[in-house]
Write an enzyme that holds these catalytic residues in place. Structure first.
Site, short mmCIF file in Angstrom:
data_model
loop_
_atom_site.label_atom_id
_atom_site.label_comp_id
_atom_site.label_asym_id
_atom_site.label_seq_id
_atom_site.Cartn_x
_atom_site.Cartn_y
_atom_site.Cartn_z
N HIS A 39 93.10 82.89 42.04
CA HIS A 39 94.42 82.38 41.65
C HIS A 39 94.61 82.53 40.15
CE1 HIS A 39 91.89 78.86 40.89
NE2 HIS A 39 92.89 78.26 40.25
N HIS B 45 95.16 80.61 37.44
CA HIS B 45 94.85 79.69 36.35
C HIS B 45 93.93 80.33 35.31
CE1 HIS B 45 95.98 75.84 38.80
NE2 HIS B 45 97.02 76.40 38.21
N ASP C 256 91.40 79.39 33.59
CA ASP C 256 89.95 79.29 33.67
C ASP C 256 89.37 80.21 34.75
OD1 ASP C 256 91.23 77.37 35.47
OD2 ASP C 256 89.22 76.60 35.91
N HIS C 257 90.26 80.97 35.44
CA HIS C 257 89.80 81.93 36.47
C HIS C 257 90.13 83.38 36.09
CE1 HIS C 257 88.95 78.71 39.50
NE2 HIS C 257 89.66 78.06 38.60
N HIS D 281 96.62 74.42 46.00
CA HIS D 281 96.30 74.25 44.58
C HIS D 281 97.31 75.06 43.75
CE1 HIS D 281 93.81 73.70 41.02
NE2 HIS D 281 93.74 75.00 40.86
N ASP E 74 89.59 77.21 43.76
CA ASP E 74 89.85 75.77 43.58
C ASP E 74 90.52 75.17 44.81
OD1 ASP E 74 88.83 76.10 41.07
OD2 ASP E 74 90.70 75.74 39.99
N HIS F 165 84.09 75.16 40.66
CA HIS F 165 83.79 74.07 39.71
C HIS F 165 82.64 73.20 40.20
CE1 HIS F 165 87.31 74.46 36.99
NE2 HIS F 165 87.92 74.90 38.07
FE FE Z 1 89.80 76.07 38.08
ZN ZN Z 2 92.75 76.26 39.27
#
Ligand code: FE
Ligand code: ZN
Length: 262
Positions: A55, A57, A59-60, A113, A130, A168
């Site tokens: 996805h 985001h 942090d990905h 998410h 996530d 995570h």
């Molecule tokens: Fe994440």
């Molecule tokens: Zn995420």
């Protein structure tokens, strides 16, 4: 035949390397940061043959462009989201064929998410980003409770031995919440103690088999009377539908403090 290694990033992210040791190559899942991935590829003498994104985001995907600039590779990601450098947009039922890795993964759309979130399933492994965490699930940033409930239901239909790789390290906090929902569930108590021990040794609690998730993850247990009753008490009314119970448990978790109540 695959070795899957976590590359820790930021505070609690895992970037997964799916390695074929015989062919010295790897696929990289959700590279939020390029530097630790490049260091790991260097250290393990691996060629990156694909990047798999779940996805959009940061942090990905934050490391995707730097990573492909240094180690060119195709970038797979959800068709319904904006993914930097994406070369292969994916939808439900698509197959990711990676001949260099001798691997193939099928694509599941698991919105909740984010609106376009996907998961990759193959070779007894599911990379779920996530969506499904160990004894937890992702927050509903773009989707509805009904959507996330359906997405988790889809993942729950995978074979029970499927190893779930999430993005995570949230397991201990999630299990503290799970123990508040189901105080008499011994599987949760045992997994909490074991997970605390793993973290004290700086070991990841990920992956885990789907079958263990089904025994210890309140978000996969919304049809259990124990979870339904606890969620109903929390909501102050009797909840019947699985998706309603799911929504109530998700809202409860959003405000739950994992510090013990004195
Ligand atoms: Fe994440
Ligand atoms: Zn995420």
């Amino acid at each position: 035949m695959f070795v899957v290694k976590p590359v820790p990033a930021f505070a609690d992210n895992y970037i997964w390397l799916i390695i074929n040791p015989r062919r010295h190559c790897a696929a990289v899942v959700d590279p939020g940061d390029a530097a630790p991935v490049l260091a790991a590829l260097e250290r393990e003498r691996l060629v990156a043959v694909a990047i798999l994104v779940t996805h959009h985001h940061g942090d990905h995907v934050g490391g995707v462009l730097d990573l492909v600039a240094a180690r060119p590779a195709p970038v797979y990601g959800p068709a319904a989201e904006t993914i930097p450098g994406r070369t292969h947009p994916l939808r439900e039922g698509d197959m990711v064929e990676l001949p260099d890795l001798e691997a193939r993964f099928s694509v599941l759309e698991v919105p909740g998410h984010t609106a376009g979130h996907i998961a990759y399933y193959g070779h007894g492994m599911a990379f779920v980003g996530d969506t499904l965490f160990m004894s937890g699930c992702g927050r509903l940033f773009e989707g509805t409770a009904d959507q996330m409930h359906a997405s988790l239901g889809k993942l729950a239909q995978l074979p029970p031995t499927t190893r779930i790789y999430c993005a995570h390290e949230y397991t201990v906090a999630n299990l503290r919440f799970a123990a508040a929902v189901e105080p008499d569930n011994a599987d949760i108590t045992d997994r909490l103690a074991y997970s605390i021990a793993l973290r004290e040794m700086d070991q990841p609690t990920v992956p885990a088999p789907l079958e263990l998730e089904k025994r210890t993850n309140p978000f996969l247990r919304v049809n259990e009377p124990t979870v339904r009753d606890a969620a109903s008490r929390q909501a102050g009314r009797t909840l019947a539908r699985g998706a309603e119970v799911f929504g109530a448990v998700r809202r409860w978790k959003d405000t739950f403090s994992s510090t013990p109540q004195m």
